[in-house]
Design a protein around this motif. Structure first.
Motif, mmCIF file in Angstrom:
data_model
loop_
_atom_site.group_PDB
_atom_site.id
_atom_site.type_symbol
_atom_site.label_atom_id
_atom_site.label_comp_id
_atom_site.label_asym_id
_atom_site.label_seq_id
_atom_site.Cartn_x
_atom_site.Cartn_y
_atom_site.Cartn_z
ATOM 1 N N ILE A 1 0.886 -1.172 0.000
ATOM 2 C CA ILE A 1 0.000 0.000 0.000
ATOM 3 C C ILE A 1 0.922 1.219 0.000
ATOM 4 O O ILE A 1 1.348 1.684 1.061
ATOM 5 C CB ILE A 1 -0.946 0.016 1.219
ATOM 6 C CG1 ILE A 1 -1.746 -1.273 1.297
ATOM 7 C CG2 ILE A 1 -1.868 1.235 1.150
ATOM 8 C CD1 ILE A 1 -2.578 -1.418 2.555
ATOM 9 N N PRO A 2 1.262 1.719 -1.190
ATOM 10 C CA PRO A 2 2.272 2.782 -1.269
ATOM 11 C C PRO A 2 1.729 4.164 -0.895
ATOM 12 O O PRO A 2 1.393 4.978 -1.742
ATOM 13 C CB PRO A 2 2.718 2.736 -2.733
ATOM 14 C CG PRO A 2 1.562 2.158 -3.464
ATOM 15 C CD PRO A 2 0.856 1.242 -2.493
ATOM 16 N N VAL A 3 1.643 4.396 0.400
ATOM 17 C CA VAL A 3 1.272 5.711 0.916
ATOM 18 C C VAL A 3 2.405 6.177 1.832
ATOM 19 O O VAL A 3 3.074 5.366 2.468
ATOM 20 C CB VAL A 3 -0.089 5.696 1.655
ATOM 21 C CG1 VAL A 3 -1.234 5.449 0.691
ATOM 22 C CG2 VAL A 3 -0.113 4.685 2.777
ATOM 23 N N ARG A 4 2.592 7.467 1.888
ATOM 24 C CA ARG A 4 3.743 8.035 2.608
ATOM 25 C C ARG A 4 3.786 7.645 4.076
ATOM 26 O O ARG A 4 4.858 7.457 4.651
ATOM 27 C CB ARG A 4 3.722 9.551 2.465
ATOM 28 C CG ARG A 4 5.027 10.177 2.850
ATOM 29 C CD ARG A 4 5.054 11.640 2.599
ATOM 30 N NE ARG A 4 4.336 11.921 1.359
ATOM 31 C CZ ARG A 4 4.225 13.103 0.820
ATOM 32 N NH1 ARG A 4 4.761 14.136 1.394
ATOM 33 N NH2 ARG A 4 3.553 13.284 -0.298
ATOM 34 N N THR B 1 -8.670 9.302 5.286
ATOM 35 C CA THR B 1 -8.583 8.867 3.899
ATOM 36 C C THR B 1 -9.293 7.524 3.721
ATOM 37 O O THR B 1 -8.686 6.455 3.875
ATOM 38 C CB THR B 1 -7.094 8.745 3.492
ATOM 39 O OG1 THR B 1 -6.381 9.876 3.999
ATOM 40 C CG2 THR B 1 -6.937 8.683 1.989
ATOM 41 N N PRO B 2 -10.586 7.561 3.389
ATOM 42 C CA PRO B 2 -11.371 6.317 3.304
ATOM 43 C C PRO B 2 -10.809 5.279 2.332
ATOM 44 O O PRO B 2 -10.800 4.089 2.637
ATOM 45 C CB PRO B 2 -12.750 6.794 2.851
ATOM 46 C CG PRO B 2 -12.817 8.231 3.243
ATOM 47 C CD PRO B 2 -11.405 8.743 3.155
ATOM 48 N N TRP B 3 -10.292 5.708 1.175
ATOM 49 C CA TRP B 3 -9.798 4.716 0.214
ATOM 50 C C TRP B 3 -8.581 3.974 0.763
ATOM 51 O O TRP B 3 -8.425 2.777 0.540
ATOM 52 C CB TRP B 3 -9.481 5.355 -1.153
ATOM 53 C CG TRP B 3 -8.346 6.351 -1.119
ATOM 54 C CD1 TRP B 3 -8.454 7.700 -1.009
ATOM 55 C CD2 TRP B 3 -6.944 6.062 -1.187
ATOM 56 N NE1 TRP B 3 -7.202 8.282 -1.002
ATOM 57 C CE2 TRP B 3 -6.260 7.300 -1.118
ATOM 58 C CE3 TRP B 3 -6.198 4.908 -1.295
ATOM 59 C CZ2 TRP B 3 -4.869 7.392 -1.160
ATOM 60 C CZ3 TRP B 3 -4.807 4.995 -1.336
ATOM 61 C CH2 TRP B 3 -4.156 6.228 -1.267
ATOM 62 N N ALA B 4 -7.720 4.676 1.496
ATOM 63 C CA ALA B 4 -6.539 4.020 2.075
ATOM 64 C C ALA B 4 -6.955 3.085 3.203
ATOM 65 O O ALA B 4 -6.408 1.984 3.342
ATOM 66 C CB ALA B 4 -5.554 5.072 2.578
ATOM 67 N N ARG B 5 -7.930 3.501 3.990
ATOM 68 C CA ARG B 5 -8.416 2.633 5.066
ATOM 69 C C ARG B 5 -9.002 1.340 4.489
ATOM 70 O O ARG B 5 -8.781 0.255 5.022
ATOM 71 C CB ARG B 5 -9.457 3.367 5.902
ATOM 72 C CG ARG B 5 -9.925 2.531 7.078
ATOM 73 C CD ARG B 5 -10.910 3.271 7.938
ATOM 74 N NE ARG B 5 -11.287 2.437 9.060
ATOM 75 C CZ ARG B 5 -11.553 2.887 10.252
ATOM 76 N NH1 ARG B 5 -11.489 4.177 10.508
ATOM 77 N NH2 ARG B 5 -11.907 2.074 11.214
ATOM 78 N N VAL C 1 -6.200 -0.947 3.630
ATOM 79 C CA VAL C 1 -5.618 -1.520 4.851
ATOM 80 C C VAL C 1 -6.514 -2.643 5.379
ATOM 81 O O VAL C 1 -6.025 -3.724 5.734
ATOM 82 C CB VAL C 1 -5.390 -0.415 5.908
ATOM 83 C CG1 VAL C 1 -5.134 -1.006 7.284
ATOM 84 C CG2 VAL C 1 -4.238 0.475 5.483
ATOM 85 N N GLU C 2 -7.818 -2.402 5.412
ATOM 86 C CA GLU C 2 -8.740 -3.443 5.883
ATOM 87 C C GLU C 2 -8.708 -4.650 4.962
ATOM 88 O O GLU C 2 -8.742 -5.800 5.418
ATOM 89 C CB GLU C 2 -10.151 -2.871 6.003
ATOM 90 C CG GLU C 2 -10.278 -1.887 7.157
ATOM 91 C CD GLU C 2 -11.600 -1.135 7.180
ATOM 92 O OE1 GLU C 2 -12.364 -1.197 6.184
ATOM 93 O OE2 GLU C 2 -11.880 -0.484 8.206
ATOM 94 N N GLY C 3 -8.628 -4.427 3.653
ATOM 95 C CA GLY C 3 -8.533 -5.539 2.705
ATOM 96 C C GLY C 3 -7.263 -6.338 2.900
ATOM 97 O O GLY C 3 -7.271 -7.575 2.849
ATOM 98 N N LEU C 4 -6.146 -5.653 3.117
ATOM 99 C CA LEU C 4 -4.882 -6.349 3.352
ATOM 100 C C LEU C 4 -4.936 -7.125 4.665
ATOM 101 O O LEU C 4 -4.403 -8.232 4.766
ATOM 102 C CB LEU C 4 -3.719 -5.359 3.359
ATOM 103 C CG LEU C 4 -2.331 -5.969 3.488
ATOM 104 C CD1 LEU C 4 -2.035 -6.953 2.359
ATOM 105 C CD2 LEU C 4 -1.275 -4.866 3.519
#
Length: 90
Positions: A42-45, A63-67, A70-73
């Motif tokens: 998940i390439p986020v800073r 950031t809902p899309w990043a969350r 993370v939940e999917g991973l």
């Protein structure tokens, strides 16, 4: 006259995310993958540049899309752990 109590939320016995905090999810992912691998997946800073749990939580809560990633991973990690356990038990 008092308002009736709102109905209790339905139980979610089959939802592996139910009852988990975002912090618990991030900590489990870091323990399983490490920051470097987490940043690759998940390439986020907040995972790649001076990563920490508090900075990650701050970003993920905004950031809902990043969350969702993370939940999917996290769900993927649980499946991998179950597969590994099943192989050891066989």
């Amino acid at each position: 006259m008092t308002a009736p109590n709102p109905p209790a939320p339905p139980a979610q016995p089959r939802n592996p995310l139910h009852g988990l905090t975002l912090e618990a999810i991030v900590v489990a992912l870091v323990a399983y993958f490490g920051w470097e691998e987490l940043g690759r997946r998940i390439p986020v800073r907040c995972f790649t540049s001076d990563p920490s749990v508090p900075s990650s939580l701050k970003f993920l809560r905004k950031t809902p899309w990043a969350r969702e990633k993370v939940e999917g991973l996290y769900l993927f990690m649980l499946r991998e752990q179950r597969r590994g356990q099943a192989r050891r038990d066989a």
